[in-house]
Design an enzyme around this catalytic site. Structure first.
Site, mmCIF file in Angstrom:
data_model
loop_
_atom_site.group_PDB
_atom_site.id
_atom_site.type_symbol
_atom_site.label_atom_id
_atom_site.label_comp_id
_atom_site.label_asym_id
_atom_site.label_seq_id
_atom_site.Cartn_x
_atom_site.Cartn_y
_atom_site.Cartn_z
ATOM 1 N N CYS A 134 0.707 -1.158 -0.098
ATOM 2 C CA CYS A 134 0.173 -0.034 -0.052
ATOM 3 C C CYS A 134 0.757 1.060 0.098
ATOM 4 C CB CYS A 134 -0.786 -0.137 1.305
ATOM 5 S SG CYS A 134 -1.880 1.470 1.250
ATOM 6 N N CYS A 137 -0.518 4.157 2.106
ATOM 7 C CA CYS A 137 0.016 3.959 3.890
ATOM 8 C C CYS A 137 1.302 3.938 4.157
ATOM 9 C CB CYS A 137 -0.343 2.351 4.238
ATOM 10 S SG CYS A 137 -2.051 1.789 3.479
ATOM 11 N N ASP A 138 2.256 3.677 3.025
ATOM 12 C CA ASP A 138 3.792 3.688 3.312
ATOM 13 C C ASP A 138 4.636 4.470 2.688
ATOM 14 O OD1 ASP A 138 2.908 1.513 5.287
ATOM 15 O OD2 ASP A 138 3.060 -0.021 3.849
#
Ligand code: NAP
Length: 312
Positions: A134, A137-138
């Site tokens: 992701c 997200c990261d």
């Protein structure tokens, strides 16, 4: 207490089903699952959901859908479904570590699909230590670094383009010499100066297990069989999805890829059980199609309950 409808899953399919079932006075219960809001909660701007001329952030869209369902009377319960029994009615489902028991006359399965992995030991060991599924997200953690994105579909290119906002260099590694992604995304990707492509190559291994963080990647060219190693700080896996149907295996008809088979609207092979969204769709997989099938499943479930004269 036996409920009219339980909806398992809280992505666009589950929440749209909840909105429709609430409006039909069926007092639905939504079991949210371990990722409330589903895959849209790990995306950024959604540009193709109708009604939002300037786009909308995925998490916002899902919060709004939940609020709409709640306002109309949907109840929510946190946690994952641990087991389901579809062999007799009312259907019994157990939720969370406490195995809380719920019963329903009709069930809508909208549990979606999860990111597919390469199934390498190094990938498992380095997940969260440079390996990710992701970018939203990261991506932030890779500021000024070099990352690889595995895959050649829309997801891979979207992730790669997003990552160029943080990373110094983003290389897409694809197993063929042609991308599967839509032309518009390809054009955008090929124009991006931070992006590079490695073709006809598969990942043999992700390097860095000893260091406990990703240090590089070992590739095999599928044409020349040449093995090469490239240094990098992150590896984003974007090779498609697998339906979350493990719980239903053996209880409901699935296709050869594990997706629930729906017929005649959103009916499954078990009377009273309906499916909607990515768990039954490996073709379109869009938020708007998931929402559409959620609506259909709720209407089908309402008709089923009426026809069985078991409306509460
Ligand atoms: P996808 O279209 O199935 O693409 C998966 C990619 O990963 C393919 O390029 C595939 O290679 C590759 N791949 C699969 N298994 C692999 C393996 N074991 N090793 C290496 N490569 C592997 O999946 P997706 O990109 O997640 O897209 C899924 C659906 O969502 C599509 O319908 C897509 O249009 C949609 N989507 C839409 C948007 C948007 O509209 N903005 C954004 C994201 C996704 P091959 O090409 O060789 O098969």
């Amino acid at each position: 207490m036996v409920r009219n409808i339980i909806i398992i899953g809280s992505g666009p399919a589950g929440l749209t089903a909840a909105i429709y079932a609430s409006r039909a006075n069926l007092n639905p219960l939504v079991v949210e699952g371990s990722q409330p809001g589903g895959q849209l909660t790990i995306t950024t701007q959604v540009e193709n959901y109708p009604g939002f001329p300037d786009g909308i952030m995925g998490p916002q869209l899902m919060m709004d859908m939940k609020r709409q369902a709640e306002r109309l009377g949907t109840e929510f319960v946190n946690g994952d479904v641990i087991s389901v029994n579809l062999s007799k009615r009312p259907f019994v489902i157990l939720v969370g570590e406490e195995n809380n028991r719920y019963e329903a006359r009709a069930l809508i399965i909208a549990v979606g699909a999860s990111a597919r992995l390469l199934n390498l030991e190094s990938e498992r060991r380095l997940m969260g230590k440079g390996v990710s599924v992701c970018a939203t997200c990261d991506g932030f953690f890779f500021k000024g670094q070099e990352v690889m994105v595995i895959g050649g579909g829309d997801t891979a290119l979207e992730e790669a383009i997003l990552l160029t906002k943080f990373a110094r260099k983003v290389t897409v590694i694809h197993r063929r010499d042609r991308l599967r992604a839509t032309k518009a995304l390809q054009d955008k990707a090929f124009k991006n100066e931070k992006m590079d492509f490695i073709w006809n190559s598969v990942v043999e291994d992700i390097l860095g297990v000893e260091e406990d963080k990703v240090t590089g990647i070992r590739l095999r060219n599928v044409e020349t069989l040449e093995i090469t190693e490239k240094g990098c700080d992150g590896v984003f896996i974007a090779i498609g999805h697998t339906p979350n149907t493990r719980l239903f295996n053996g209880q409901i008809e699935l296709d050869d890829k594990g997706y629930i088979i729906t017929r005649d609207g959103m009916k499954t092979s078990v009377p009273g059980v309906f499916a909607a969204g990515d768990v039954q769709d490996h073709v379109y997989r869009q938020a708007v199609t998931a929402a559409g099938t959620g609506c259909m499943a709720a209407i089908d479930a309402e008709r089923f309950i009426e026809s069985e004269s078991i409306y509460l």
